[in-house]
Each structure stands twice: as structure tokens, then as C-alpha cells.
Motif scaffolding. Structure first.
Motif, short mmCIF file in Angstrom:
data_model
loop_
_atom_site.label_atom_id
_atom_site.label_comp_id
_atom_site.label_asym_id
_atom_site.label_seq_id
_atom_site.Cartn_x
_atom_site.Cartn_y
_atom_site.Cartn_z
N THR A 61 0.96 -1.15 -0.01
CA THR A 61 -0.08 -0.12 -0.25
C THR A 61 0.77 1.22 0.06
O THR A 61 0.66 2.10 -0.82
CB THR A 61 -0.86 0.00 1.28
N VAL A 62 2.05 1.29 0.76
CA VAL A 62 2.83 2.37 0.90
C VAL A 62 3.40 2.65 -0.48
O VAL A 62 3.59 3.68 -1.09
CB VAL A 62 3.66 2.35 2.03
N ASP A 63 4.05 1.66 -1.08
CA ASP A 63 5.01 1.70 -2.08
C ASP A 63 3.85 2.18 -3.25
O ASP A 63 4.30 2.88 -4.06
CB ASP A 63 5.33 0.35 -2.43
N ALA A 64 2.73 1.66 -3.39
CA ALA A 64 1.69 2.20 -4.43
C ALA A 64 1.44 3.49 -4.27
O ALA A 64 1.58 4.37 -5.35
CB ALA A 64 0.36 1.27 -4.56
N ALA A 65 1.25 4.09 -2.83
CA ALA A 65 1.07 5.46 -2.66
C ALA A 65 2.22 6.26 -3.19
O ALA A 65 2.04 7.27 -3.78
CB ALA A 65 0.79 5.81 -1.33
N LYS A 66 3.38 5.93 -2.78
CA LYS A 66 4.63 6.80 -3.18
C LYS A 66 4.79 6.71 -4.66
O LYS A 66 5.02 7.81 -5.26
CB LYS A 66 5.99 5.85 -2.33
N ALA A 67 4.74 5.58 -5.22
CA ALA A 67 4.65 5.56 -6.86
C ALA A 67 3.53 6.61 -7.48
O ALA A 67 3.93 7.47 -8.36
CB ALA A 67 4.30 4.27 -7.43
N LEU A 68 2.59 6.71 -6.80
CA LEU A 68 1.33 7.54 -7.36
C LEU A 68 1.92 9.05 -7.22
O LEU A 68 1.66 9.77 -8.04
CB LEU A 68 0.11 7.18 -6.75
N TYR B 222 -7.52 22.23 -8.39
CA TYR B 222 -7.35 21.44 -7.22
C TYR B 222 -8.45 20.16 -6.97
O TYR B 222 -8.07 19.03 -6.54
CB TYR B 222 -6.94 22.19 -6.09
N GLU B 223 -9.63 20.62 -7.08
CA GLU B 223 -10.66 19.79 -6.55
C GLU B 223 -10.38 18.60 -7.33
O GLU B 223 -10.72 17.31 -6.97
CB GLU B 223 -11.97 20.48 -6.78
N ALA B 224 -10.39 18.78 -8.94
CA ALA B 224 -10.50 17.57 -9.96
C ALA B 224 -9.26 16.49 -9.21
O ALA B 224 -9.30 15.52 -9.34
CB ALA B 224 -10.07 18.26 -11.25
N LEU B 225 -7.97 17.37 -9.12
CA LEU B 225 -6.69 16.31 -8.45
C LEU B 225 -7.16 15.53 -7.16
O LEU B 225 -6.85 14.52 -7.03
CB LEU B 225 -5.54 17.28 -8.37
N THR B 226 -7.84 16.26 -6.21
CA THR B 226 -8.20 15.59 -4.88
C THR B 226 -9.01 14.41 -5.23
O THR B 226 -8.99 13.42 -4.67
CB THR B 226 -8.74 16.51 -4.01
N ARG B 227 -10.05 14.50 -6.19
CA ARG B 227 -10.99 13.31 -6.44
C ARG B 227 -10.00 12.18 -6.91
O ARG B 227 -10.27 11.12 -6.46
CB ARG B 227 -11.71 13.79 -7.43
N SER B 228 -9.16 12.52 -7.93
CA SER B 228 -8.38 11.20 -8.47
C SER B 228 -7.53 10.77 -7.53
O SER B 228 -7.16 9.53 -7.38
CB SER B 228 -7.70 11.56 -9.38
N LEU B 229 -6.72 11.55 -6.65
CA LEU B 229 -5.63 11.11 -5.76
C LEU B 229 -6.20 10.86 -4.46
O LEU B 229 -5.56 9.80 -4.04
CB LEU B 229 -4.80 12.45 -5.39
#
Length: 162
Positions: free
Chosen positions: A89-96, A127-134
Motif C-alpha cells: 500500500t505504501v509503495d503504491a502510494a509513493k509511486a502515485l 485542485y478539486e479535480a486532482l483531489t478526487r483522483s488522488l
């Protein structure tokens, strides 16, 4: 991002630290000027800079761009808590987060949250669009909290050296 390299086995000496103070202020300073400032020859300065680059002391030489010059008006400081702290999970988040251009800085931290991000965005809608995806639609994320910077009081890249 450049792979991490090891710090040289010898400690940095006073000349290395003096060179670092100069190149952190302006990495385009001519080597002859650095040499005069630190009492070395230009060739010795070049050898030391090359050695510090090879050892990973100097990681990159970059230009620092004023966000407002590119119409990037929003700086957000975001705390992110992952749903779990398993390595995958941590590695996937770091990569994202590494792959997201708007994420200017990312820190994996302790203290009840998983990451602290500095995000630069054109406007609140972007910023709102980015927060949705991230964050909001991301199964890895349990919680996030945003603080919008009102003013950038200090943004420095230099590290205080001895």
C-alpha cells in the motif's frame, strides 16, 4: 527521480562545505569564482563537485521557478492517511505521488498520518479535480485533509551546512 547513492566514506571537509554553500545559492556560479571564494584552484573545485555528485551529496542542479509566473495560484499542504501501512500500500502510494506532476514535495511520515504533500495547482477547480483522483476515489486513501497556503513566507532549497 535519481536513485539514492551513498554518501562518501570520508566526511565532507571545510572546502566541500564552503563549495556547497556557494552552489546552493547559485549553481551557475563559475568555478573560478567558487575557487576564489574557497581558496582552491578551479580544477580542485571541479573535482570536488564531481565527487559530491557521484556520491549523491549533490543530487540535482535545477532552476527554481516562481509558481505565480506560470499562473499556479494554489499551494496546498495535504495530510494523507492510508487505509493501512502494508508495504504494498505504501509503495503504491509513493509511486502515485511521485508520478503526479502537481505534487511538488512528498514526505512519508509518522504520527497518525501517512504522508504530507505539497501540491501546486492552477486554481481551486483544478485542485478539486486532482483531489478526487488522488484521494477521494483512491482505494488506498482512508482520509485526507487540506490546508491552503495564504502566503509563501519562505520556500528555500538550501540546507544549512557547517
Amino acid at each position: 527521480m535519481a536513485p539514492k547513492r551513498t554518501i562518501p566514506p570520508r566526511a565532507l571537509d571545510a572546502f566541500d562545505l564552503a563549495i556547497l554553500r556557494v552552489v546552493q545559492r547559485d549553481n551557475k556560479t563559475p568555478q573560478r569564482v567558487i575557487a576564489e571564494a574557497v581558496n582552491l584552484s578551479p580544477a580542485a573545485v571541479q573535482r570536488r563537485i564531481t565527487a559530491m555528485e557521484a556520491a549523491g551529496v549533490i543530487v540535482r542542479n535545477v532552476a527554481i521557478v516562481e509558481p505565480e509566473a506560470l499562473s499556479l495560484a494554489i499551494t496546498a499542504l495535504v495530510e494523507v492517511r492510508l487505509r493501512d501501512e502494508r508495504a504494498a500500500t505504501v509503495d503504491a502510494a509513493k509511486a502515485l505521488f511521485r508520478a503526479t506532476p502537481e505534487v511538488q514535495q512528498c514526505y512519508y511520515v509518522t504520527g497518525g498520518i501517512s504522508f504530507v504533500l505539497v501540491i501546486i495547482s492552477r486554481d481551486m477547480r483544478s485542485y478539486e479535480a486532482l483531489t478526487r483522483s488522488l484521494f477521494a476515489e483512491n482505494e488506498l486513501v482512508d482520509y485526507y485533509r487540506t490546508n491552503i497556503a495564504l502566503d509563501r513566507v519562505k520556500a528555500d532549497t538550501a540546507i544549512a551546512v557547517g
